[in-house]
Write an enzyme that holds these catalytic residues in place. Structure first.
Site, PDB file in Angstrom:
ATOM      1  N   PHE A  90       3.168  -5.528 -17.642  1.00  0.00           N
ATOM      2  CA  PHE A  90       2.221  -4.806 -16.807  1.00  0.00           C
ATOM      3  C   PHE A  90       2.545  -3.321 -16.880  1.00  0.00           C
ATOM      4  O   PHE A  90       3.705  -2.925 -16.992  1.00  0.00           O
ATOM      5  CB  PHE A  90       2.291  -5.311 -15.365  1.00  0.00           C
ATOM      6  CG  PHE A  90       1.271  -4.691 -14.461  1.00  0.00           C
ATOM      7  CD1 PHE A  90      -0.081  -4.906 -14.664  1.00  0.00           C
ATOM      8  CD2 PHE A  90       1.664  -3.869 -13.414  1.00  0.00           C
ATOM      9  CE1 PHE A  90      -1.025  -4.325 -13.826  1.00  0.00           C
ATOM     10  CE2 PHE A  90       0.735  -3.292 -12.573  1.00  0.00           C
ATOM     11  CZ  PHE A  90      -0.618  -3.514 -12.779  1.00  0.00           C
ATOM     12  N   ASP A 161      13.350  -5.389 -14.348  1.00  0.00           N
ATOM     13  CA  ASP A 161      12.043  -5.508 -13.711  1.00  0.00           C
ATOM     14  C   ASP A 161      11.886  -6.986 -13.374  1.00  0.00           C
ATOM     15  O   ASP A 161      11.535  -7.799 -14.221  1.00  0.00           O
ATOM     16  CB  ASP A 161      10.936  -5.027 -14.645  1.00  0.00           C
ATOM     17  CG  ASP A 161       9.558  -5.052 -13.998  1.00  0.00           C
ATOM     18  OD1 ASP A 161       9.364  -5.819 -13.018  1.00  0.00           O
ATOM     19  OD2 ASP A 161       8.655  -4.337 -14.470  1.00  0.00           O
ATOM     20  N   HIS A 164       8.549 -10.686 -11.426  1.00  0.00           N
ATOM     21  CA  HIS A 164       8.149 -12.095 -11.598  1.00  0.00           C
ATOM     22  C   HIS A 164       9.296 -13.054 -11.313  1.00  0.00           C
ATOM     23  O   HIS A 164       9.137 -14.256 -11.548  1.00  0.00           O
ATOM     24  CB  HIS A 164       7.698 -12.355 -13.041  1.00  0.00           C
ATOM     25  CG  HIS A 164       6.573 -11.499 -13.516  1.00  0.00           C
ATOM     26  ND1 HIS A 164       6.150 -11.511 -14.837  1.00  0.00           N
ATOM     27  CD2 HIS A 164       5.773 -10.614 -12.882  1.00  0.00           C
ATOM     28  CE1 HIS A 164       5.161 -10.661 -14.987  1.00  0.00           C
ATOM     29  NE2 HIS A 164       4.917 -10.105 -13.814  1.00  0.00           N
ATOM     30  N   GLN A 187       3.468  -7.853  -4.227  1.00  0.00           N
ATOM     31  CA  GLN A 187       2.015  -7.707  -4.301  1.00  0.00           C
ATOM     32  C   GLN A 187       1.355  -9.065  -4.063  1.00  0.00           C
ATOM     33  O   GLN A 187       1.998 -10.111  -4.157  1.00  0.00           O
ATOM     34  CB  GLN A 187       1.646  -7.117  -5.682  1.00  0.00           C
ATOM     35  CG  GLN A 187       0.172  -6.953  -5.946  1.00  0.00           C
ATOM     36  CD  GLN A 187      -0.425  -8.179  -6.638  1.00  0.00           C
ATOM     37  OE1 GLN A 187       0.282  -9.052  -7.140  1.00  0.00           O
ATOM     38  NE2 GLN A 187      -1.734  -8.257  -6.646  1.00  0.00           N
ATOM     39  N   LYS A 190       2.177 -12.234  -6.079  1.00  0.00           N
ATOM     40  CA  LYS A 190       3.554 -12.537  -6.431  1.00  0.00           C
ATOM     41  C   LYS A 190       4.063 -13.791  -5.710  1.00  0.00           C
ATOM     42  O   LYS A 190       3.414 -14.344  -4.833  1.00  0.00           O
ATOM     43  CB  LYS A 190       4.455 -11.338  -6.137  1.00  0.00           C
ATOM     44  CG  LYS A 190       4.135 -10.105  -6.969  1.00  0.00           C
ATOM     45  CD  LYS A 190       4.250 -10.389  -8.453  1.00  0.00           C
ATOM     46  CE  LYS A 190       4.110  -9.138  -9.315  1.00  0.00           C
ATOM     47  NZ  LYS A 190       2.756  -8.567  -9.304  1.00  0.00           N
ATOM     48  N   ARG A 219      15.734  12.129   3.477  1.00  0.00           N
ATOM     49  CA  ARG A 219      16.307  12.308   4.811  1.00  0.00           C
ATOM     50  C   ARG A 219      17.275  11.176   5.135  1.00  0.00           C
ATOM     51  O   ARG A 219      16.887  10.006   5.109  1.00  0.00           O
ATOM     52  CB  ARG A 219      15.174  12.337   5.831  1.00  0.00           C
ATOM     53  CG  ARG A 219      15.573  12.742   7.240  1.00  0.00           C
ATOM     54  CD  ARG A 219      14.351  12.718   8.137  1.00  0.00           C
ATOM     55  NE  ARG A 219      14.660  13.244   9.459  1.00  0.00           N
ATOM     56  CZ  ARG A 219      13.818  13.184  10.490  1.00  0.00           C
ATOM     57  NH1 ARG A 219      12.620  12.612  10.348  1.00  0.00           N
ATOM     58  NH2 ARG A 219      14.166  13.694  11.653  1.00  0.00           N
ATOM     59  N   TYR A 226      16.006  17.379  10.559  1.00  0.00           N
ATOM     60  CA  TYR A 226      15.197  17.590   9.354  1.00  0.00           C
ATOM     61  C   TYR A 226      16.010  18.239   8.234  1.00  0.00           C
ATOM     62  O   TYR A 226      15.548  19.150   7.543  1.00  0.00           O
ATOM     63  CB  TYR A 226      13.935  18.409   9.682  1.00  0.00           C
ATOM     64  CG  TYR A 226      13.066  17.709  10.696  1.00  0.00           C
ATOM     65  CD1 TYR A 226      12.274  16.620  10.355  1.00  0.00           C
ATOM     66  CD2 TYR A 226      13.075  18.114  12.035  1.00  0.00           C
ATOM     67  CE1 TYR A 226      11.508  15.963  11.307  1.00  0.00           C
ATOM     68  CE2 TYR A 226      12.312  17.461  12.992  1.00  0.00           C
ATOM     69  CZ  TYR A 226      11.544  16.386  12.616  1.00  0.00           C
ATOM     70  OH  TYR A 226      10.799  15.727  13.564  1.00  0.00           O
ATOM     71  N   ARG A 236       8.938   3.965   2.427  1.00  0.00           N
ATOM     72  CA  ARG A 236       9.429   3.043   3.454  1.00  0.00           C
ATOM     73  C   ARG A 236       8.438   1.899   3.691  1.00  0.00           C
ATOM     74  O   ARG A 236       7.235   2.123   3.817  1.00  0.00           O
ATOM     75  CB  ARG A 236       9.659   3.787   4.770  1.00  0.00           C
ATOM     76  CG  ARG A 236      10.754   4.841   4.730  1.00  0.00           C
ATOM     77  CD  ARG A 236      11.010   5.421   6.112  1.00  0.00           C
ATOM     78  NE  ARG A 236       9.839   6.078   6.654  1.00  0.00           N
ATOM     79  CZ  ARG A 236       9.613   7.391   6.605  1.00  0.00           C
ATOM     80  NH1 ARG A 236      10.499   8.196   6.011  1.00  0.00           N
ATOM     81  NH2 ARG A 236       8.527   7.910   7.136  1.00  0.00           N
TER      82      ARG A 236
END
Length: 388
Positions: A90, A161, A164, A187, A190, A219, A226, A236
């Site tokens: 992909f 990767d 899968h 996703q 999956k 951060r 900050y 996140r």
């Protein structure tokens, strides 16, 4: 094509969910904090996912593409770097590197397992290579013995990767026990899902902390002033997605067991159909979660294959054409592409070229069906290909 043979019974739906997901969403809702810094669902999911995959350090992120991008960044990949990727995968595998300014170098895959060819990787390693990205295609793990040796000999790190490969094992070792970074996707299609989402397994705490800071806009977790330590982005994961993924993870192993029982049946039946060659298995990959049921029809044209897939879908079998070789997409050439032509890459990647034309895959929910349904699915495939 005739309309004689159809799937006689409905396959299990996907995504699969139940009261566990409903209760998890209410739990996340009622905790009063819906992002990871104030809530507890993401932290809990990371601990559970890491434990399930033999790692001490899992970082949940927004999606699988971001998981790859973040992992590459932690490994020092950027402008001027090269990342070796399989040509047959992909597009996120190559785009994650290219979006960091690195050049993606596609290499060929094994014609039987569809996983990256270690000899092609070895030939592609150069002075600018900063990462090698094996893709565990459809849950079949790559030749990690050969790739680990290449990595050790060259000093170039691996990033698995594993989009899968939830729950996969190589020689009894889980993905997180192989000593390299691994990236997962959650996703919608999956093996476990919250619609979107991803995770990175890191082999040590230092890499995990760097990943955490980069995935949270540079951060640190405890920062209140900050003081952004480094460049980064907001990758996140939210608390609702994490709560659903905790429920999905709890049923993953049972679903893998079912698919491991069904694929030998379906694979054998598919192999009996004239002209069909199922994806083969490297038995060193002794736990295969079977993200897809893949097979080839050598000699078929792309146009005819597309029609076959359409008819399979019409007859109740969730079928898809396989990935296109990454260099045969406009997206690949938009930025950070190698100094080669499409034809040159095609000559280097004959197996990826063939898979681009002749490979078909069936959704993993097929393998959650009954053994009788494996016979039904094979009968539909045989009938459609006979007409083709």
């Amino acid at each position: 094509m005739s309309n004689d043979v159809r799937l006689g019974s409905e396959l299990p739906a996907w995504p699969s969910y139940g009261d566990e997901e409903r209760e998890a969403l209410i739990r996340a809702l009622e905790q009063g904090q819906w992002w990871r810094i104030g809530g507890g669902e993401v932290d809990a999911f990371e601990a559970e996912f890491a434990a399930a995959h033999g790692s001490e350090h899992a970082l949940a992120v927004t999606n699988g593409t971001h998981a790859l991008e973040l992992a590459l960044e932690v490994l020092g990949v950027g402008a001027g770097s090269e990342v070796i990727v399989p040509a047959f995968t992909f597009i996120s595998s190559s785009q994650a590197a290219q979006r960091l300014g690195a050049v993606a170098i596609p290499v060929d895959v094994d014609p039987d397992t569809y996983c990256i060819d270690p000899s092609a990787v070895e030939a592609a390693i150069g002075p600018r290579t900063r990462a090698i990205m094996p893709v565990h295609m459809a849950g079949q793990m790559c030749d990690m013995d050969a790739l680990d040796k290449l990595s050790a000999d060259s000093g170039v790190p691996l990033i698995q990767d594993a989009a899968h490969a939830h729950g996969a094992r190589w020689r009894g070792k889980r993905v997180g026990e192989l000593g390299s970074v691994a990236a997962f996707s959650f996703q919608n299609g999956k093996l476990m899902t919250a619609g979107e989402g991803g995770a990175v397994l890191f082999p040590d705490a230092e890499m995990y902390e760097q990943g955490f800071v980069r995935h949270s806009c540079g951060r640190p977790r405890t920062d209140r002033g900050y003081f952004h330590r480094t460049s980064g982005s907001n990758f996140r994961l939210n608390e609702f997605s994490a709560s659903v993924l905790r429920a999905q993870l709890a049923r993953l192993e049972d679903q893998i067991t079912t698919r491991e029982q069904r694929w030998p049946v379906l694979g054998r039946l598919l192999a009996e159909i004239p002209g069909v060659v199922p994806q083969s298995r490297d038995d060193r990959g002794d736990r295969n979660p079977h993200y897809m049921a893949m097979f080839r029809v050598p000699g078929i044209t792309e146009e005819r294959r597309a029609r076959v897939v359409d008819v399979l879908v019409e007859r109740g079998v969730p079928a898809f054409v396989a990935f296109r070789a990454v260099y045969r997409t406009d997206a690949f050439w938009e930025a950070a592409a190698p100094d080669l032509t499409v034809d040159e890459l095609a000559r280097r990647c004959p197996h990826s070229e063939a898979l681009t034309r002749d490979c078909v895959w069936l959704h993993h929910r097929v393998l959650l069906g009954s053994e009788a349904q494996m016979h039904e699915v094979a009968a539909v495939v045989a009938d459609v290909l006979a007409d083709a």
